[in-house]
Design a protein around this motif. Sequence first.
Motif, short mmCIF file in Angstrom:
data_model
loop_
_atom_site.label_atom_id
_atom_site.label_comp_id
_atom_site.label_asym_id
_atom_site.label_seq_id
_atom_site.Cartn_x
_atom_site.Cartn_y
_atom_site.Cartn_z
N VAL A 225 0.81 -1.18 0.04
CA VAL A 225 0.00 0.00 0.06
C VAL A 225 1.00 1.18 -0.10
CG1 VAL A 225 -1.70 1.42 1.35
CG2 VAL A 225 -2.04 -1.21 0.99
N ALA A 226 2.05 1.17 0.75
CA ALA A 226 2.87 2.50 1.07
C ALA A 226 3.60 2.62 -0.25
CB ALA A 226 3.63 2.34 2.13
N ALA A 227 3.93 1.60 -0.95
CA ALA A 227 4.68 1.68 -2.44
C ALA A 227 3.61 2.24 -3.48
CB ALA A 227 4.98 0.37 -2.67
N ILE A 228 2.49 1.91 -3.34
CA ILE A 228 1.53 2.55 -4.35
C ILE A 228 1.38 3.96 -4.24
CG2 ILE A 228 -0.90 2.19 -5.15
CD1 ILE A 228 -0.84 -0.60 -4.65
N LEU A 229 1.37 4.21 -2.98
CA LEU A 229 0.99 5.73 -2.50
C LEU A 229 2.15 6.56 -2.67
CD1 LEU A 229 -1.20 5.46 0.66
CD2 LEU A 229 -2.04 5.87 -1.80
N GLN A 230 3.46 5.98 -2.82
CA GLN A 230 4.40 6.70 -2.49
C GLN A 230 4.89 7.53 -3.77
OE1 GLN A 230 6.64 7.94 -0.40
NE2 GLN A 230 8.71 7.29 -0.32
N PRO A 231 4.77 7.09 -5.01
CA PRO A 231 4.90 8.06 -6.25
C PRO A 231 3.86 9.17 -6.32
CG PRO A 231 4.76 5.97 -6.84
CD PRO A 231 4.36 5.60 -5.36
N LEU A 232 2.51 9.15 -5.56
CA LEU A 232 1.92 10.25 -5.68
C LEU A 232 2.44 11.23 -4.59
CD1 LEU A 232 -1.68 8.32 -5.30
CD2 LEU A 232 -0.35 9.45 -7.59
N SER A 233 2.89 10.89 -3.38
CA SER A 233 3.62 11.78 -2.46
C SER A 233 4.80 12.51 -3.16
CB SER A 233 3.94 11.11 -1.14
OG SER A 233 4.87 10.30 -1.43
N GLY A 234 5.40 11.55 -3.85
CA GLY A 234 6.64 12.08 -4.60
C GLY A 234 6.41 13.34 -5.44
N ASP A 235 5.36 13.05 -6.12
CA ASP A 235 4.78 14.20 -7.31
C ASP A 235 4.37 15.24 -6.41
OD1 ASP A 235 3.82 14.77 -10.00
OD2 ASP A 235 2.07 14.97 -8.77
N LEU A 236 3.89 15.24 -5.31
CA LEU A 236 3.46 16.43 -4.54
C LEU A 236 4.69 17.15 -3.98
CD1 LEU A 236 1.34 18.26 -2.79
CD2 LEU A 236 1.53 16.36 -1.04
N LEU A 237 5.75 16.35 -3.39
CA LEU A 237 6.81 17.20 -3.10
C LEU A 237 7.46 17.62 -4.17
CD1 LEU A 237 8.45 17.65 -0.66
CD2 LEU A 237 9.55 15.28 -0.74
N ALA A 238 7.66 17.02 -5.40
CA ALA A 238 8.53 17.76 -6.50
C ALA A 238 7.68 19.02 -6.86
CB ALA A 238 8.36 16.70 -7.53
N LYS A 239 6.50 19.03 -7.08
CA LYS A 239 5.83 20.28 -7.21
C LYS A 239 6.04 21.37 -6.24
CE LYS A 239 1.90 18.52 -9.82
NZ LYS A 239 2.40 17.14 -10.53
N THR A 240 6.10 20.93 -4.99
CA THR A 240 6.45 21.94 -3.92
C THR A 240 7.82 22.48 -4.12
OG1 THR A 240 5.14 20.85 -2.38
CG2 THR A 240 6.75 22.35 -1.42
N VAL A 241 8.80 21.59 -4.57
CA VAL A 241 10.39 22.16 -4.56
C VAL A 241 10.40 22.99 -5.83
CG1 VAL A 241 12.60 21.19 -5.35
CG2 VAL A 241 11.26 19.98 -3.38
N ALA A 242 9.70 22.76 -6.74
CA ALA A 242 9.56 23.30 -8.24
C ALA A 242 9.22 24.88 -7.82
CB ALA A 242 8.84 22.73 -9.25
N HIS A 243 8.24 24.93 -7.00
CA HIS A 243 7.67 26.19 -6.63
C HIS A 243 8.45 26.95 -5.81
CE1 HIS A 243 4.22 29.06 -6.02
NE2 HIS A 243 4.63 29.29 -4.71
N TYR A 244 8.99 26.52 -4.79
CA TYR A 244 9.65 27.45 -3.62
C TYR A 244 11.30 27.26 -3.80
CZ TYR A 244 5.41 27.63 -0.89
OH TYR A 244 4.21 27.77 -0.59
N GLN A 245 11.85 26.01 -4.54
CA GLN A 245 13.23 25.92 -4.80
C GLN A 245 13.62 25.63 -6.02
OE1 GLN A 245 13.40 23.21 -0.92
NE2 GLN A 245 15.04 24.31 -0.50
#
Length: 329
Positions: A225-245
């Motif tokens: 379950v965690a492995a399935i959800l992990q790419p989604l959280s990574g996508d969210l985090l990458a968008k945050t990095v792109a915006h702020y850093q």
Amino acid sequence: MTDLIAARSQMAMSLGFHIIFAAIGIALPLMMAIAEWRWLRTGKTIYLILAKRWAKGSAILFAVGAMSGTVLSFELGLLWPAFMGWAGEIIGLLFSLEGFAFFAEAIFLGIYLYGWQRVPPKAHWAAGILVAASGAASAVFVVMVNAWMNTPAGFRLVDGRPTEIDHLAVMLNPSALGEVVHMLLAAYAATGLLVCGIHAFLLLRDSRNQFHRAAFRIALAVGGVAAILQPLSGDLLAKTVAHYQPVKLAAFEAQFKTEPAAPLRIGGIPDTVRREVRGALEIPGGLSVLLYLDRHAVVTGLDAVPREDWPPVGIVHLAFQVMVAAGFA
């Protein structure tokens, strides 16, 4: 080697060692509690044996993680005294909360280990749940500190010193949610699939072994379950990095040029002199789509800042690619 590189290298080595035990310490108590819950529900002794086995493992790894974490706490003050002197009043509360979570985990782990047949079964199981919850909480508070260092918030600078500190804003800084979710899922996925792999291997030797079969099912449920959800959280985090850093994101992707329809690069070796990536598989417009859901969106490149302000692109890009590959593997 400069003092800065030496300090960073020592911190990296200590963190690399500690994170192994921290990740297992987050996830294994959850699987332990699930095993005991299955015993309470089904009455099958195999789940009780499994819960006790995982409890022993959790205790040993907790002890090792506590020692390696103590080393890190000393290193923060010894290697980065100026930073801790400046930021201590901002992030000190988070470290204090992490300490409370740590001691809560120790207390309830003691109850769990020595409370068999001494406390009611449901109370004992509740202690296991609290071990898992406090272990996760400890990770949450530490990751919030890291998130704050990426996107500082909750204070005002007056003459170079932080004032008017809002600790809630510090905790809920823009990177906090993405980093916390990503770290917790990483711990559950890595530990769950590691344990799953061990018991899968043992099942190949003895396919009728009910102990390994029960452990395999629980570990696969947690890790899968965690492995399935992990790419989604990574996508969210990458968008945050792109915006702020955006420059950090550019280093991740070895994006030297600010351009629309930026390609997504898989692999490759960055050449900072010629400002190109050799040997990469490029998907046209892929990075723009991933970050902004628009193939023609402009992605900020490393050329947006002076050369002396670039991160070490080669190692950052390589590490990021290895992380993504390991996650998908």
